[in-house]
Design a protein around this motif. Structure first.
Motif, PDB file in Angstrom:
ATOM      1  N   GLU A   1      28.492  14.344  14.261  1.00 28.90           N
ATOM      2  CA  GLU A   1      29.038  14.112  15.593  1.00 28.90           C
ATOM      3  C   GLU A   1      30.526  13.756  15.555  1.00 28.90           C
ATOM      4  O   GLU A   1      31.211  13.813  16.580  1.00 28.90           O
ATOM      5  N   LYS A   2      31.030  13.397  14.358  1.00 27.14           N
ATOM      6  CA  LYS A   2      32.440  13.062  14.211  1.00 27.14           C
ATOM      7  C   LYS A   2      33.221  14.123  13.434  1.00 27.14           C
ATOM      8  O   LYS A   2      34.419  14.274  13.652  1.00 27.14           O
ATOM      9  N   LEU A   3      32.555  14.810  12.514  1.00 27.04           N
ATOM     10  CA  LEU A   3      33.220  15.797  11.668  1.00 27.04           C
ATOM     11  C   LEU A   3      32.380  17.067  11.642  1.00 27.04           C
ATOM     12  O   LEU A   3      31.228  17.052  11.204  1.00 27.04           O
ATOM     13  N   GLN A   4      32.952  18.136  12.093  1.00 26.73           N
ATOM     14  CA  GLN A   4      32.253  19.426  12.121  1.00 26.73           C
ATOM     15  C   GLN A   4      32.772  20.296  10.987  1.00 26.73           C
ATOM     16  O   GLN A   4      33.989  20.510  10.870  1.00 26.73           O
ATOM     17  N   ILE A   5      31.865  20.812  10.154  1.00 27.73           N
ATOM     18  CA  ILE A   5      32.233  21.598   8.981  1.00 27.73           C
ATOM     19  C   ILE A   5      32.226  23.075   9.347  1.00 27.73           C
ATOM     20  O   ILE A   5      31.198  23.603   9.786  1.00 27.73           O
TER      21      ILE A   5
ATOM     22  N   ILE B   1      30.325  15.769   1.839  1.00 28.01           N
ATOM     23  CA  ILE B   1      31.602  15.607   2.539  1.00 28.01           C
ATOM     24  C   ILE B   1      31.579  14.248   3.224  1.00 28.01           C
ATOM     25  O   ILE B   1      30.870  14.060   4.234  1.00 28.01           O
ATOM     26  N   PRO B   2      32.306  13.262   2.688  1.00 27.61           N
ATOM     27  CA  PRO B   2      32.266  11.917   3.264  1.00 27.61           C
ATOM     28  C   PRO B   2      32.851  11.902   4.672  1.00 27.61           C
ATOM     29  O   PRO B   2      33.723  12.708   5.009  1.00 27.61           O
ATOM     30  N   PRO B   3      32.379  11.007   5.511  1.00 25.76           N
ATOM     31  CA  PRO B   3      33.010  10.846   6.820  1.00 25.76           C
ATOM     32  C   PRO B   3      34.419  10.259   6.670  1.00 25.76           C
ATOM     33  O   PRO B   3      34.757   9.673   5.638  1.00 25.76           O
ATOM     34  N   CYS B   4      35.226  10.423   7.698  1.00 29.30           N
ATOM     35  CA  CYS B   4      36.616   9.971   7.610  1.00 29.30           C
ATOM     36  C   CYS B   4      36.718   8.474   7.357  1.00 29.30           C
ATOM     37  O   CYS B   4      37.658   8.004   6.705  1.00 29.30           O
ATOM     38  N   GLU B   5      35.734   7.685   7.857  1.00 30.05           N
ATOM     39  CA  GLU B   5      35.789   6.232   7.647  1.00 30.05           C
ATOM     40  C   GLU B   5      35.582   5.861   6.185  1.00 30.05           C
ATOM     41  O   GLU B   5      35.972   4.761   5.766  1.00 30.05           O
ATOM     42  N   ALA B   6      34.966   6.725   5.396  1.00 33.88           N
ATOM     43  CA  ALA B   6      34.696   6.433   3.983  1.00 33.88           C
ATOM     44  C   ALA B   6      35.443   7.377   3.062  1.00 33.88           C
ATOM     45  O   ALA B   6      35.050   7.554   1.905  1.00 33.88           O
TER      46      ALA B   6
ATOM     47  N   SER C   1      45.348  13.199  17.880  1.00 36.93           N
ATOM     48  CA  SER C   1      45.459  14.087  19.035  1.00 36.93           C
ATOM     49  C   SER C   1      44.271  15.033  19.164  1.00 36.93           C
ATOM     50  O   SER C   1      44.096  15.667  20.205  1.00 36.93           O
ATOM     51  N   VAL C   2      43.479  15.149  18.116  1.00 35.11           N
ATOM     52  CA  VAL C   2      42.314  16.042  18.122  1.00 35.11           C
ATOM     53  C   VAL C   2      41.075  15.220  18.445  1.00 35.11           C
ATOM     54  O   VAL C   2      40.773  14.241  17.751  1.00 35.11           O
ATOM     55  N   PRO C   3      40.353  15.561  19.512  1.00 40.31           N
ATOM     56  CA  PRO C   3      39.161  14.788  19.854  1.00 40.31           C
ATOM     57  C   PRO C   3      38.024  15.058  18.868  1.00 40.31           C
ATOM     58  O   PRO C   3      37.993  16.060  18.174  1.00 40.31           O
ATOM     59  N   GLU C   4      37.070  14.146  18.837  1.00 43.96           N
ATOM     60  CA  GLU C   4      35.893  14.325  17.988  1.00 43.96           C
ATOM     61  C   GLU C   4      34.891  15.219  18.693  1.00 43.96           C
ATOM     62  O   GLU C   4      34.815  15.232  19.930  1.00 43.96           O
ATOM     63  N   PRO C   5      34.121  16.018  17.948  1.00 41.38           N
ATOM     64  CA  PRO C   5      34.132  16.117  16.482  1.00 41.38           C
ATOM     65  C   PRO C   5      35.303  16.935  15.975  1.00 41.38           C
ATOM     66  O   PRO C   5      35.627  17.992  16.526  1.00 41.38           O
TER      67      PRO C   5
END
Length: 551
Positions: A225-229, A318-323, A365-369
């Motif tokens: 939901e936060k990072l789309q591959i 693929i780790p999330p951006c927070e990690a 500037s780029v919304p999630e995901p």
């Protein structure tokens, strides 16, 4: 009146004698039906069908001499130097217990070097051996102009060496890299006596022989939901993995599968590390000791057990951006070399930690995901390197002043394929012999196991294929020997796992007798007791006839 009484008593005696004869003959018919016909028929119908097996030939396989013929051609500019190298190599390699070497000197004119300005240029020559298992040692004048190494292993079945190279250096290349006799012998010994012998590092991580392998490609995205591959995984497999597997296809079959896993974490807690270089960067460190704890919970999600074939798992996490970024650190607290965060699990597969770029994660500037495209070349390059190790392809280790020409495509070097052929041939031969000997001991000890024609034919085929493979190895026919060893391996597995072998194991002989004796015993007792009356009647008849003859 006296005559009439006498005739009456004689008639009565004849009637009694006829009645006795009928009773005796009836008893004889019962004996014939039950003992002469019934018992053999019962024994035949309840007997276990067992095809005769070649037990002596199976036992002789234990002492079967397996020797690999090795033809090596050497070319030098000076014929005397070539003869000296051959004599020295023969003297060094004479202690080999597995290989039978045949050396020969070949002339090579200088015009073959005219268009070759580097070792890579020599690869297009027509002098390379085409037969599997053969090697060509070629002296290249001025080799040190292109490389600091005295020996360069080519992409084909040719080894280039300089004028400074000695027989000792060439023998190291043969023993440690190209032929790997020590590793082969350790593999055979570990299979024969697993509790007493251990394989080397290459043998411990290599997948065992099988008819077909499953390769499971998995992409793990913990927070979709936060990072789309954005990654075309089938295209990456088709471009990088399938050409390599096609070259391995003569050894075994391969089935590639792929899957995406979401909301799956590593179940470990990385350590936050602050960069002390002054830029204020930070990243997360994953200790090397924690890597085994990643595989166990992750394997439950991989769905790699849907097939009976051995499975090789290749996972992209693929780790999330927070990690992110997440890096692997050694036990000494140092980040792994090469800039690639990946690790290999022997006989299981490999995991690549692919961090999303800093630009993607910190672009507010780029919304999630947020969308991220992984680096296909980097990921598939690591997976190919791991696959080579898992399949047992030898790697260049610790030989000074020795190098090998780099691969320009996703392919195998010819001598690497030959090394795999030798290894798989010996592995399959040893496995077939051990399986056949175990099955022979089992069938010899348990007499009520059914041996049908299919199992018998498989066992005979194993013995024939093992003997033919050993003969083909001895005369240098490596390709044909591998095919025979593969037939032996598959036939041995088919015979050992045939369901018909378990057909009567639940009904042993003592239970068979316990079932049938209560049925036959009440009937057999009167029949057996009547044998006494039959013998007495016949003996009385014989005595009466003897008396009449005397009178």
């Amino acid at each position: 009146m006296a005559l009439k009484k006498e005739e009456t008593s004689d008639d009565f005696a004849k009637v009694e004698d006829n009645n006795d004869a009928r009773r005796v003959y009836a008893a004889i018919s019962f004996v014939v039906v039950l003992i002469v016909i019934g018992l053999p028929l019962w024994w035949e119908t309840t007997d276990v069908y067992r095809v005769p097996l070649p037990y002596s030939r199976i036992a002789a396989l234990d002492s079967l001499d397996v020797t690999l013929a090795m033809n090596i051609s050497i070319t030098t500019l000076d014929a005397a130097r070539g003869d000296k190298l051959i004599e020295d190599l023969k003297d060094i390699l004479k202690t080999s217990k597995l290989f039978q070497f045949t050396f020969r000197a070949l002339p090579l004119e200088k015009k073959h070097f005219a268009l070759a300005h580097s070792p890579e240029g020599l690869e297009s020559g027509s002098f390379h051996p085409r037969k599997s298992g053969e090697l060509f040692l070629l002296e290249v004048p001025g080799l040190t102009r292109f490389t600091p190494n005295h020996v360069m292993v080519g992409l084909k079945r040719t080894v280039y060496f300089s004028s400074e190279a000695t027989a000792v250096k060439l023998s190291e290349v043969l023993e440690l890299l190209l032929l790997r006799e020590k590793s082969l012998r350790q593999m055979v010994a570990a299979m024969t006596t697993p509790t007493e012998t251990d394989q080397d590092r290459s043998g411990r991580r290599r997948m065992p022989a099988a008819e077909e392998y499953d390769i499971m490609m998995t992409v793990v995205n913990p927070e979709p939901e936060k990072l789309q591959i954005d990654w075309d995984l089938p295209e990456a497999v088709q471009d990088y993995l399938e050409p390599f597997l096609y070259e391995l296809s003569p050894l075994a079959g391969y089935t590639v599968k792929s899957q995406w896993l979401y909301f799956v974490t590593l179940n470990v807690q990385p350590k936050l590390v602050i960069d002390t270089s002054g830029f204020g960067h930070q990243h997360y460190a994953l200790a090397e000791d924690l890597l085994p704890q990643i595989i166990t919970p992750l394997e439950k999600k991989l769905a790699s057990r849907v097939s009976r074939n051995p499975c090789l798992n290749f996972v992209v996490y693929i780790p999330p951006c927070e990690a992110a970024p997440l890096h692997i650190y050694t036990r000494q607290g140092v980040r792994v070399k090469g800039g690639v965060d990946a690790f290999l699990s022997p006989r299981w597969g490999g995991i690549v930690i692919h961090n999303p770029s800093h630009m993607v994660c910190h672009n507010s500037s780029v919304p999630e995901p947020k969308e991220y495209s992984p680096d296909t070349v980097a990921i598939m390059g690591v997976f190919l390197a791991q696959l080579r190790l898992l399949m047992g392809i030898p790697e260049l280790e610790g030989i000074s002043r020795v190098g090998q020409l780099p691969l320009s495509t996703v392919s195998l070097r010819q001598w690497e394929f030959d090394s795999l052929l030798r290894m798989r041939t010996l592995e399959q031969l040893t496995s077939a012999k051990l399986t056949l000997q175990s099955l022979s001991q089992l069938l010899g000890k348990i007499s009520n196991i059914v041996i049908n024609d299919a199992v018998g034919n498989s066992i005979y085929q194993v013995v024939d294929c093992v003997e033919r493979a050993a003969h083909l190895l001895k005369i240098g026919q490596l390709d044909e020997a591998f095919n025979e060893s593969k037939k032996a391996f598959l036939s041995a597995e088919a015979a050992f796992t045939d369901p018909s072998l378990l057909a009567l194991l639940y009904f042993p002989d003592d239970q068979k007798y316990a079932v049938y004796i209560p049925l036959f015993l009440p009937v057999m007792i009167p029949v057996v007791m009547s044998l006494k009356n039959i013998c007495a009647w016949f003996s009385g008849r014989m005595c009466s006839k003897h008396k009449l003859k005397k009178e």
